[in-house]
Structures are given as C-alpha cells and as structure tokens.
Scaffold this active site. Structure first.
Site, PDB file in Angstrom:
ATOM      1  N   SER A   1       0.864  -1.189   0.000  1.00 30.17           N
ATOM      2  CA  SER A   1       0.000   0.000   0.000  1.00 30.17           C
ATOM      3  C   SER A   1       0.895   1.231   0.000  1.00 30.17           C
ATOM      4  O   SER A   1       2.057   1.143   0.411  1.00 30.17           O
ATOM      5  CB  SER A   1      -0.864  -0.008   1.260  1.00 30.17           C
ATOM      6  OG  SER A   1      -1.547   1.214   1.419  1.00 30.17           O
TER       7      SER A   1
ATOM      8  N   TYR B   1      -2.136  -0.754  10.911  1.00 30.71           N
ATOM      9  CA  TYR B   1      -2.208  -1.218   9.517  1.00 30.71           C
ATOM     10  C   TYR B   1      -0.935  -0.784   8.774  1.00 30.71           C
ATOM     11  O   TYR B   1      -0.311  -1.584   8.075  1.00 30.71           O
ATOM     12  CB  TYR B   1      -3.452  -0.627   8.839  1.00 30.71           C
ATOM     13  CG  TYR B   1      -3.558  -0.927   7.364  1.00 30.71           C
ATOM     14  CD1 TYR B   1      -3.853  -2.210   6.914  1.00 30.71           C
ATOM     15  CD2 TYR B   1      -3.372   0.067   6.405  1.00 30.71           C
ATOM     16  CE1 TYR B   1      -3.964  -2.491   5.551  1.00 30.71           C
ATOM     17  CE2 TYR B   1      -3.476  -0.195   5.050  1.00 30.71           C
ATOM     18  CZ  TYR B   1      -3.782  -1.479   4.629  1.00 30.71           C
ATOM     19  OH  TYR B   1      -3.880  -1.758   3.277  1.00 30.71           O
TER      20      TYR B   1
HETATM   21  N1  LIG Z   1      -8.696  -1.075  -1.365  1.00 31.14           N
HETATM   22  C1  LIG Z   1      -7.726  -0.243  -1.025  1.00 31.14           C
HETATM   23  O1  LIG Z   1      -7.911   0.984  -0.957  1.00 31.14           O
HETATM   24  C2  LIG Z   1      -6.337  -0.776  -0.760  1.00 31.14           C
HETATM   25  C3  LIG Z   1      -5.283   0.131  -0.765  1.00 31.14           C
HETATM   26  C4  LIG Z   1      -3.995  -0.330  -0.525  1.00 31.14           C
HETATM   27  C5  LIG Z   1      -3.769  -1.678  -0.291  1.00 31.14           C
HETATM   28  N2  LIG Z   1      -4.831  -2.543  -0.267  1.00 31.14           N
HETATM   29  C6  LIG Z   1      -4.534  -3.947  -0.012  1.00 31.14           C
HETATM   30  O2  LIG Z   1      -5.040  -4.712  -1.086  1.00 31.14           O
HETATM   31  C7  LIG Z   1      -5.264  -6.046  -0.661  1.00 31.14           C
HETATM   32  C8  LIG Z   1      -6.600  -6.517  -1.191  1.00 31.14           C
HETATM   33  O3  LIG Z   1      -7.628  -5.722  -0.621  1.00 31.14           O
HETATM   34  P1  LIG Z   1      -8.906  -5.242  -1.455  1.00 31.14           P
HETATM   35  O4  LIG Z   1      -8.818  -3.781  -1.595  1.00 31.14           O
HETATM   36  O5  LIG Z   1      -9.097  -6.066  -2.659  1.00 31.14           O
HETATM   37  O6  LIG Z   1     -10.046  -5.499  -0.350  1.00 31.14           O
HETATM   38  P2  LIG Z   1     -11.169  -6.646  -0.241  1.00 31.14           P
HETATM   39  O7  LIG Z   1     -12.098  -6.554  -1.392  1.00 31.14           O
HETATM   40  O8  LIG Z   1     -11.722  -6.493   1.135  1.00 31.14           O
HETATM   41  O9  LIG Z   1     -10.335  -7.999  -0.360  1.00 31.14           O
HETATM   42  C9  LIG Z   1      -9.576  -8.504   0.706  1.00 31.14           C
HETATM   43  C10 LIG Z   1      -9.418  -9.980   0.525  1.00 31.14           C
HETATM   44  O10 LIG Z   1      -8.594 -10.491   1.565  1.00 31.14           O
HETATM   45  C11 LIG Z   1      -9.229 -11.658   2.057  1.00 31.14           C
HETATM   46  N3  LIG Z   1      -8.818 -12.038   3.408  1.00 31.14           N
HETATM   47  C12 LIG Z   1      -8.897 -11.344   4.560  1.00 31.14           C
HETATM   48  N4  LIG Z   1      -8.419 -12.073   5.574  1.00 31.14           N
HETATM   49  C13 LIG Z   1      -8.020 -13.262   5.048  1.00 31.14           C
HETATM   50  C14 LIG Z   1      -7.460 -14.452   5.574  1.00 31.14           C
HETATM   51  N5  LIG Z   1      -7.215 -14.602   6.890  1.00 31.14           N
HETATM   52  N6  LIG Z   1      -7.171 -15.465   4.721  1.00 31.14           N
HETATM   53  C15 LIG Z   1      -7.424 -15.371   3.401  1.00 31.14           C
HETATM   54  N7  LIG Z   1      -8.001 -14.283   2.851  1.00 31.14           N
HETATM   55  C16 LIG Z   1      -8.290 -13.250   3.671  1.00 31.14           C
HETATM   56  C17 LIG Z   1     -10.716 -11.359   1.980  1.00 31.14           C
HETATM   57  O11 LIG Z   1     -11.420 -12.567   2.058  1.00 31.14           O
HETATM   58  P3  LIG Z   1     -12.900 -12.713   2.649  1.00 31.14           P
HETATM   59  O12 LIG Z   1     -13.787 -12.443   1.467  1.00 31.14           O
HETATM   60  O13 LIG Z   1     -12.945 -14.111   3.140  1.00 31.14           O
HETATM   61  O14 LIG Z   1     -13.038 -11.686   3.742  1.00 31.14           O
HETATM   62  C18 LIG Z   1     -10.758 -10.719   0.598  1.00 31.14           C
HETATM   63  O15 LIG Z   1     -10.760 -11.701  -0.421  1.00 31.14           O
HETATM   64  C19 LIG Z   1      -5.146  -6.027   0.873  1.00 31.14           C
HETATM   65  O16 LIG Z   1      -3.888  -6.564   1.236  1.00 31.14           O
HETATM   66  C20 LIG Z   1      -5.208  -4.547   1.212  1.00 31.14           C
HETATM   67  O17 LIG Z   1      -4.507  -4.241   2.400  1.00 31.14           O
HETATM   68  C21 LIG Z   1      -6.097  -2.117  -0.507  1.00 31.14           C
END
Ligand SMILES: NC(=O)c1ccc[n+]([C@@H]2O[C@H](COP(=O)([O-])OP(=O)(O)OC[C@H]3O[C@@H](n4cnc5c(N)ncnc54)[C@H](OP(=O)(O)O)[C@@H]3O)[C@@H](O)[C@H]2O)c1
Length: 271
Positions: A137, A150
């Site tokens: 991130s 975080y």
């Molecule tokens: N969206 C943003 O603004 C943003 C910005 C910077 C970085 N990120 C990073 O991008 C990555 C993906 O996030 P996203 O934005 O796509 O959000 P998201 O739609 O909430 O996806 C997060 C994913 O992580 C999974 N997850 C959470 N805990 C887990 C565990 N213990 N084991 C396996 N899977 C798990 C969730 O699964 P479930 O469906 O089972 O909950 C979901 O598939 C994350 O690492 C996040 O920190 C996001």
C-alpha cells in the site's frame, strides 16, 4: 500473451483486487488458482471458468495453505507466480485497539504473507524460477492517522520482501511489491474501525475523511492490469506503483523534507 500453462496462485481472490486479478489473468490464458476463505461465496464465473481452480485458503491456517499449494501442483504441475494479496485494515486511535486486534492484524497482513511465501518457496527454488508479488500500500511507505497498526503491517511487508529478494535471487526467484493507493473494493466495508471517544472529534473527522477520499479511488481492474504488467513485462523494480495516486505520494515521500510532508498530511487530516 503468456504460454497457456503459466500458473498464478492468488490469495484473497473472493473480492476486490484479488478477484479482478484472477479474472484478468484467466481472460489472458493463464491457469489461475483463486484461493479464498469461503469458496462457496465466490462469484459464479470463477467456478465456471475452465482455467480457474477455486480453492480454500486462510492465510492464518498453515494446513489450508499447504493443502492449497499441493492441490494446485497436482492440478497444474507447477506454479509460476504467487500473488500475496489477502489483507484488511484495522483502524482507530492506537490506544483504543486491543492487543488481540493488533495481533490479528499482524497475523493476517504480515505472518499470513510469510506463511504462504514459506509454502511456495521450496517449489520455486526447486524449479529455479518464480515470481512473488505482494500487495502492500502507499500506507507501507507513508503512515496515516488512525492507521498506525495497519501501516506498521504494510511497512513490515515492504521490509520483509526487500530483504527476501536478495536471498532468493540466486534461485532466479523475483520479489516485487504492488503498491496501490485507494482502490474501490470491499476494503472500506471490511475496515475494522474501533472508535475512541477520547480522541474525538478529531478521530471521527479523520475516519470520515478517509472514507470520503474513496470517491476518487482507482478500480480493482486497473490494479489487476498493473499486476499483469509486473508479471509479464519483466523489469527489475522491487516496487510497482499501481496508478497515479501512489506515484505522486511516493514522489512526495522522497522529494519533500519529512517535516514538510508531515505538516501537509496533518493539515489534510484537519489536525
Ligand atoms: N482497497 C484499497 O484501498 C487498498 C489500498 C492499498 C492496499 N490494499 C490492499 O489490497 C489487498 C486486497 O484488498 P482489497 O482492496 O481487494 O479489499 P477486499 O475486497 O476487502 O479484499 C480482501 C481480501 O482479503 C481476504 N482475506 C482477509 N483475511 C483473510 C485471511 N485470513 N485469509 C485469506 N483471505 C483473507 C478477503 O477474504 P474474505 O472475502 O474471506 O473476507 C478478501 O478476499 C489487501 O492486502 C489490502 O490491504 C487495498
């Protein structure tokens, strides 16, 4: 286009960036191992695509990781790319966060990444080939109020991957982080926000501003395109900035004196 037998394993592929990346790679002929905690909740298309294998994997559960890697190797005979993507955000003034909440945040975002990486490395080393991508991130390079824990997890993963890349280079294994800014996914809905009345109205204002900033967020598909380019176009950059916003933040981080940047962030957050 990649040869048809190239294989990517993605964690957190149920929604957001992971899901968009699974679809993007599948559409381009890759074999995709889309892993998630609850496969029956996966969008129907993932289950019907011939070149997508949906498998259960919880990054906190080492047995589920080992089973998923074994099943992927059994199905496809190899893995070319690991995309560590699963994660969530714990938010709130640090004082309000319980040790258990902090531990869970590190377990998922840091030890979870290490668990999956550990399970895949012997295969990559044996083949003398492999690519490890991990979603960090901009919050892994600059910290923000209410996100100290975080941010600590994402800084930790940046450090872990930076060190790891040197060790595994001799085995022709590449390590790169994918650095998104705000992305419109289920991420905001999944934020575990812990209120801290003693820190209000500041904390509440910052929390609302953070959520409002998602009005200008990138799409998960745009991040998937960056992941694909980072996989197929080669290049040696250890960090891949996913979009204009993280590029600007990263530039400011290195150009501006820390005092100026802190002042800017403080004003932006109404501090
Ligand atoms: N969206 C943003 O603004 C943003 C910005 C910077 C970085 N990120 C990073 O991008 C990555 C993906 O996030 P996203 O934005 O796509 O959000 P998201 O739609 O909430 O996806 C997060 C994913 O992580 C999974 N997850 C959470 N805990 C887990 C565990 N213990 N084991 C396996 N899977 C798990 C969730 O699964 P479930 O469906 O089972 O909950 C979901 O598939 C994350 O690492 C996040 O920190 C996001």
């Amino acid at each position: 286009m990649a040869p048809l037998n190239q294989v990517i394993l993605i964690t957190g592929a149920s929604t957001g960036i992971g899901l968009a990346t699974a679809r993007y790679f599948a559409q381009r002929g890759w074999q995709v191992v889309a892993t998630m905690r609850t496969p029956h909740k996966a969008p129907a298309d993932l289950h019907t695509l011939a070149n997508v294998l949906v498998l259960p994997l919880d990054v906190l559960d080492v047995a589920s990781i080992e089973a998923a890697v074994a099943a992927a190797l059994h199905a496809f005979g190899r893995l070319d790319v690991l995309f560590n993507n699963a994660g969530y955000a714990l938010a709130g003034a640090f004082e309000a966060l319980s040790p258990a909440q902090v531990q869970q945040q590190f377990n998922t975002n840091v030890y979870g990444v290490m668990n999956v990486t550990r399970a895949v490395l012997p295969h990559f080393r044996g083949r003398k080939q492999g690519l490890i991508l991990t979603t960090t991130s901009v919050g892994g390079h600059i910290a923000f109020p209410l996100y100290s824990v975080y941010n600590a997890t994402k800084f930790a993963v940046e450090g872990f991957m930076e060190g790891l890349q040197y060790e595994v280079k001799q085995f022709n294994i590449q390590v790169r982080t994918i650095v998104p800014g705000t992305v419109r996914t289920d991420f905001t809905a999944a934020i575990q926000y812990v209120p801290a009345p003693d820190y209000d109205p500041y904390a509440q204002r910052v929390h609302e501003q953070t959520l409002a900033s998602y009005a200008h967020a990138a799409t998960p598909e745009s991040v998937a395109r960056v992941v694909f380019a980072a996989t197929t176009r080669g290049g040696t950059s250890a960090r891949v900035l996913a979009g204009a916003q993280p590029k600007l933040v990263y530039l400011l981080r290195w150009l501006l004196p820390r005092r100026v940047l802190s002042g800017l962030l403080n004003r932006t957050n109404g501090g």
